[in-house]
Design a protein around this motif. Structure first.
Motif, PDB file in Angstrom:
ATOM      1  N   GLY A  68       0.839  -1.197   0.000  1.00 53.35           N
ATOM      2  CA  GLY A  68       0.000   0.000   0.000  1.00 53.35           C
ATOM      3  C   GLY A  68       0.867   1.236   0.000  1.00 53.35           C
TER       4      GLY A  68
ATOM      5  N   ARG B  19       1.091   5.434   0.302  1.00 46.84           N
ATOM      6  CA  ARG B  19       0.464   6.724   0.588  1.00 46.84           C
ATOM      7  C   ARG B  19       0.712   7.644  -0.606  1.00 46.84           C
ATOM      8  NH1 ARG B  19       2.964  11.641   3.924  1.00 46.84           N
ATOM      9  NH2 ARG B  19       1.181  13.039   3.900  1.00 46.84           N
TER      10      ARG B  19
ATOM     11  N   PRO C 182      -9.242   4.298  -1.999  1.00 48.07           N
ATOM     12  CA  PRO C 182      -8.068   3.533  -2.422  1.00 48.07           C
ATOM     13  C   PRO C 182      -8.315   2.828  -3.756  1.00 48.07           C
ATOM     14  CG  PRO C 182      -8.532   3.150  -0.105  1.00 48.07           C
ATOM     15  CD  PRO C 182      -9.696   3.910  -0.649  1.00 48.07           C
TER      16      PRO C 182
ATOM     17  N   CYS D  78      -3.319   4.691  -1.621  1.00 52.22           N
ATOM     18  CA  CYS D  78      -4.227   5.199  -0.594  1.00 52.22           C
ATOM     19  C   CYS D  78      -3.995   6.704  -0.487  1.00 52.22           C
ATOM     20  CB  CYS D  78      -3.951   4.515   0.742  1.00 52.22           C
ATOM     21  SG  CYS D  78      -4.156   2.707   0.690  1.00 52.22           S
TER      22      CYS D  78
ATOM     23  N   LEU E 268      -5.159  10.244   5.836  1.00 55.12           N
ATOM     24  CA  LEU E 268      -4.904   8.927   6.426  1.00 55.12           C
ATOM     25  C   LEU E 268      -4.736   9.047   7.940  1.00 55.12           C
ATOM     26  CD1 LEU E 268      -2.433   7.617   3.710  1.00 55.12           C
ATOM     27  CD2 LEU E 268      -4.764   6.799   4.095  1.00 55.12           C
TER      28      LEU E 268
ATOM     29  N   ILE F  18      -3.195   2.771   5.898  1.00 54.00           N
ATOM     30  CA  ILE F  18      -2.853   2.317   4.543  1.00 54.00           C
ATOM     31  C   ILE F  18      -3.195   0.837   4.401  1.00 54.00           C
ATOM     32  CG2 ILE F  18      -0.918   1.825   2.987  1.00 54.00           C
ATOM     33  CD1 ILE F  18       0.386   4.430   4.094  1.00 54.00           C
TER      34      ILE F  18
ATOM     35  N   GLY G  45      -6.805   0.297   3.967  1.00 49.16           N
ATOM     36  CA  GLY G  45      -7.249   0.604   2.612  1.00 49.16           C
ATOM     37  C   GLY G  45      -6.910  -0.505   1.626  1.00 49.16           C
TER      38      GLY G  45
END
Length: 356
Positions: A55, A57, A68, A112, A148, A346, A349
């Protein structure tokens, strides 16, 4: 499902392997303006446990990405097109996607977005009073950032206190507030870019837009000069000559006193504004490097918010290490310190997109 959470920022790349709500292992790689040395990310990954998915960011999702999304070549190309909205952060995210992709080419990867948590802002909170063409053709609106962190902290606070009206103060080198009503963000301080809102380490926060025009027309500064000054030479560093809140608090000179005063003044005003968007507040959350570690900033912020029911226990607040509640006994608003856990958000997501 174990998830490798990649948080590529302007000053570091954080790599964490997350299993459920727990970080199994993590490492932080230094970066300079979103650039790191050759092979350092690859080397860091080699020392971490295996993961089932990745994942990333990504700071800006624009109007298109409001949740996401699984990464592929087409999505990455569309993310490149958004780089102008957050150039430093977006470039770092894209570089992280590329570096990790080289090491783990077969792993499913998900982007995400920091803007996604704010995508559902009510029209009154999201809209600038600017010409309709700007809004329609160029997507000019308030996007919000640090989503987030705000998502994790507000969910953690709601589970902790049961309060439906949460104000989250994410105070780090970048700083922003959010108003979260029953899990939905209804207002925030950052806007079209991460420059709006609170005073930050090197960023000015909100300034009169007429000032920007004046500096170009009358002071002869270029667009680039104004932009770099507001992003890199303003905030605490512009007022006190340092971006480190710890140094500001330790010093007693006039510049440091003014810097702290401006910082706290904007913070108090912002918290009150967030509360007004919900008709009040049940829980105030401090998170981020300054929010988690500076008892003095928390105390000073609370002193100006007593009219709202915010009261902090000075002894508990000063002695807190890590997460905890710092409310004074009988305070109408509960005040919490919550560790920033973007890596956990994250991973959440990624699981929402891939299952598991």
């Amino acid at each position: 499902m174990r998830v490798l959470a990649v948080n590529a920022g302007s000053s570091s790349v954080k790599l964490s392997v997350v299993d459920g709500e727990e970080v199994v292992e993590g490492v932080e790689v230094p970066a300079e303006r979103g650039v790191w040395g050759p092979g350092v990310v690859e080397e860091a990954l080699a020392g971490l446990p295996g993961a089932d998915a990745v994942g990333h960011r990504v700071v800006h999702g624009g109007r298109e990405f409001v949740a996401p999304v699984r990464l592929d070549a087409a999505v990455v190309e569309r993310l490149r097109g958004l780089a102008g909205l957050a150039p430093l952060h977006q470039r770092a995210s894209l570089a992280g996607i590329e570096a990790v992709g080289r090491v783990l080419p077969g792993a499913a990867a998900v982007a995400c977005f920091d803007t996604a948590f704010h995508a559902g802002l009510p029209g009154a909170a999201a809209t600038y009073a600017v010409p309709e063409r700007w809004r329609r053709e160029w997507g000019v609106r308030r996007y919000g950032f640090h989503g987030l962190s705000h998502a994790y902290a507000s969910r953690r606070a709601a589970g902790w206190t049961g309060g439906e009206r949460v104000v989250v103060a994410h105070l780090g080198s970048g700083a922003s507030l959010s108003a979260v009503l029953r899990g939905r963000c209804v207002d925030t301080t950052m806007g079209f870019t991460p420059l709006e809102g609170l005073v930050m380490a090197t960023r000015s926060g909100s300034v009169d837009p007429g000032l920007v025009v004046w500096l170009q027309e009358h002071a002869g500064l270029s667009v680039r000069e104004v932009g770099e000054a507001l992003e890199e030479r303003s905030g605490l560093v512009g007022l006190a000559g340092t971006a480190d809140m710890r140094e500001v608090l330790e010093r007693g000179d006039a510049a440091a006193v003014l810097a702290l005063g401006v910082y706290v003044h904007r913070l108090r005003a912002g918290v009150a504004a967030m509360a007004s968007a919900m008709g009040g507040v049940d829980t105030l959350v401090f998170t981020g490097g300054v929010g988690e570690n500076s008892a003095e900033v928390r105390w000073r912020a609370a002193l100006g918010l007593g009219f709202m029911g915010v009261r902090v226990d000075s002894v508990v607040n000063a002695g807190l290490r890590g997460e905890g509640e710092v409310s004074a006994a009988g305070a109408a608003v509960r005040s919490l310190v919550v560790r920033a856990r973007e890596d956990v958000e994250i991973a959440r997501g990624v699981r929402a997109v891939l299952g598991g």
